[in-house]
Design an enzyme around this catalytic site. Structure first.
Site, PDB file in Angstrom:
ATOM      1  N   ASP A 358       0.709  -1.297   0.057  1.00  0.00           N
ATOM      2  CA  ASP A 358      -0.006  -0.028  -0.131  1.00  0.00           C
ATOM      3  C   ASP A 358       0.883   1.473  -0.070  1.00  0.00           C
ATOM      4  O   ASP A 358       1.802   1.307   0.888  1.00  0.00           O
ATOM      5  CB  ASP A 358      -0.743  -0.118   1.267  1.00  0.00           C
ATOM      6  N   GLU A 395       2.121  -0.284  -5.046  1.00  0.00           N
ATOM      7  CA  GLU A 395       1.087   0.853  -5.349  1.00  0.00           C
ATOM      8  C   GLU A 395       1.950   1.846  -5.459  1.00  0.00           C
ATOM      9  O   GLU A 395       2.434   2.382  -4.452  1.00  0.00           O
ATOM     10  CB  GLU A 395      -0.043   0.968  -4.271  1.00  0.00           C
TER      11      GLU A 395
END
Length: 451
Positions: A358, A395
């Site tokens: 993330d 990401e």
């Protein structure tokens, strides 16, 4: 019988039947965390600026007082910046925490608060009291009874029955992203109530996932998170609020016992592997649940705030490249080691097959927030032999505008391609000029990845 004689006999019986408490030893700095050794446990925790640290032992997670307090003497129980102690007689399931003493001086980035019970940054399991209070960890005063606490575990005792990584090639990988609770929480899942929204519930749904033809599940965050890190009256559902990078989220277990989450998670991984399905974790190494300058003291900020977090020029404030109040200091040597140790643990002891990072671009920032061309933590992850072959998905952006899709550092990292998501959506809603972009995406986005 003479009362004095009766008293003497009573004292003798008491002495004969009572078990003397073994004295703690100095312990050692490695391994970090809590480790079962020689019929006891060694504890080691990093803190550069603490004056002293206490190990707190509890009989129950919601006890208002520890059953035993073991102080660590700076002259005997400290090596470099590691505080350590060996406690004989401790067993799996022992509930514990730390108390750190030192200056509370936010202007210097120091936030020691000995009134707070602190989690072990390397703790493998966490117990959450029924009356857990995030607010008590934030406000002045003790929070002993309402704090999350670590639990002594021994991951080596699990029987994997020959389970090995599947190592499926990327070109034959089809990923299904899912939320552990949301996937089976509703009664329409057909599961008994005890298994809804749990790791065990996912096992029951493996035949359905096989019918879909997927080859991997990507689980939204399963690191232990703070359910109260949410607007007032709400509960944190998504899990992007970690308090630990080693412990599986207890509430996703069908059992209330904290150690049961370890076995149930591993049962799930083993069952997925038997069905030919890999397990990828959504890993949140960019921030924690401790929030900004007025957030709760749960673990990292109470042990070594400047080591674990990026701080502003005004050291009382946290850099916020994540949009969540704080940013992990990922390239600090201690934090960097913790991240790699966490990944290695989930791969070697929990048998997961990969990670989706993330806001992975956070890992490219140094202690001042500046973007580095060759971030040490990213190369540490990529070059670690225990992680060779592990699927790594970035990401490749953060909440402060850093965008690295097509340019993320490393040889083996894959990237989430948000252009694919946006252009496919535009094509199906008939947006202007979307046909050419759609063709580019179907060809693997050569406009981005031609190199």
């Amino acid at each position: 019988m003479n009362p004095l004689t009766r008293a003497a006999i009573s004292s003798a019986i008491e002495l004969a039947t009572s078990q003397p408490v073994p004295l703690p030893g100095t312990g050692r700095s490695f391994p970090i965390g809590a480790t079962l050794i020689n019929r006891g446990a060694n504890f080691s925790v990093f803190s550069r600026s603490a004056d002293r640290i206490e190990l707190l032992l509890f009989d129950r997670v919601d006890d208002a007082r520890p059953s035993r307090v073991i102080p660590m003497d700076p002259s005997a129980n400290r090596t470099y910046h590691y505080w350590h102690v060996y406690v004989p007689g401790l067993e799996v399931g022992q509930i514990y925490g730390f108390r750190a003493f030192g200056p509370y001086d936010p202007d210097r980035g120091l936030r020691f608060d000995p009134s707070k019970v602190l989690l072990d940054p390397y703790g493998r399991a966490i117990s959450v009291p029924k009356n857990y209070s995030r607010e008590a960890a934030r406000l002045e005063g003790e929070n002993v009874a309402t704090a999350m606490k670590s639990v002594l575990a021994d991951p080596r005792t699990y029987d994997w029955e020959g389970d090995v990584p599947l190592n499926r090639p990327w070109a034959r990988t089809i990923i299904y992203e899912m939320h552990v609770r949301g996937f089976t929480a509703h009664p329409s899942s057909g599961l008994p109530e005890s298994k809804r929204g749990t790791y065990a519930g996912l096992i029951e749904k493996i035949p359905y996932l096989q019918q879909l033809g997927i080859t991997a599940v990507e689980l939204l965050p399963v690191f232990q998170f703070d359910p109260q890190d949410a607007p007032r009256g709400r509960t944190n559902y998504w899990g992007y609020s970690p308090v630990s990078f080693f412990a599986p989220h207890q509430a996703y277990s069908s059992s209330q016992e904290p150690l049961a989450a370890l076995d149930e998670f591993r049962d799930m991984v083993k069952a997925f592997h038997r069905a030919g399905i890999e397990v990828i974790l959504d890993a949140v190494f960019n921030h924690t649940a401790e929030d900004g300058h007025d957030g709760p003291t749960q673990c990292f900020r109470g042990l070594d705030n400047p080591a674990y977090y990026l701080l502003c020029e005004d050291r009382s404030r946290y850099a916020n490249f994540t949009g969540t109040g704080n940013t992990l200091n990922a390239n600090h040597p201690v934090t960097r080691r913790m991240i790699v140790d966490s990944l290695r643990y989930w791969v070697t002891e929990m048998h997961v097959d990969g990670f989706r990072f993330d806001l992975a671009s956070i890992l490219a920032r140094d202690s001042s927030g500046t973007v580095m061309s060759n971030p040490p933590v990213l190369w540490d992850i990529e070059s670690d032999p225990a992680l060779a072959g592990t699927k790594m998905i970035a990401e490749a952006w953060d909440a402060a505008g850093l965008y690295q899709v097509g340019s993320f550092v490393g040889d083996s990292w894959k990237e989430w391609n948000d252009h694919f998501r946006d252009d496919v959506r535009d094509f199906f809603r008939g947006a202007n000029d979307s046909v050419g972009r759609m063709a580019d995406r179907l060809l693997g986005s050569p406009s981005i990845y031609a190199k």
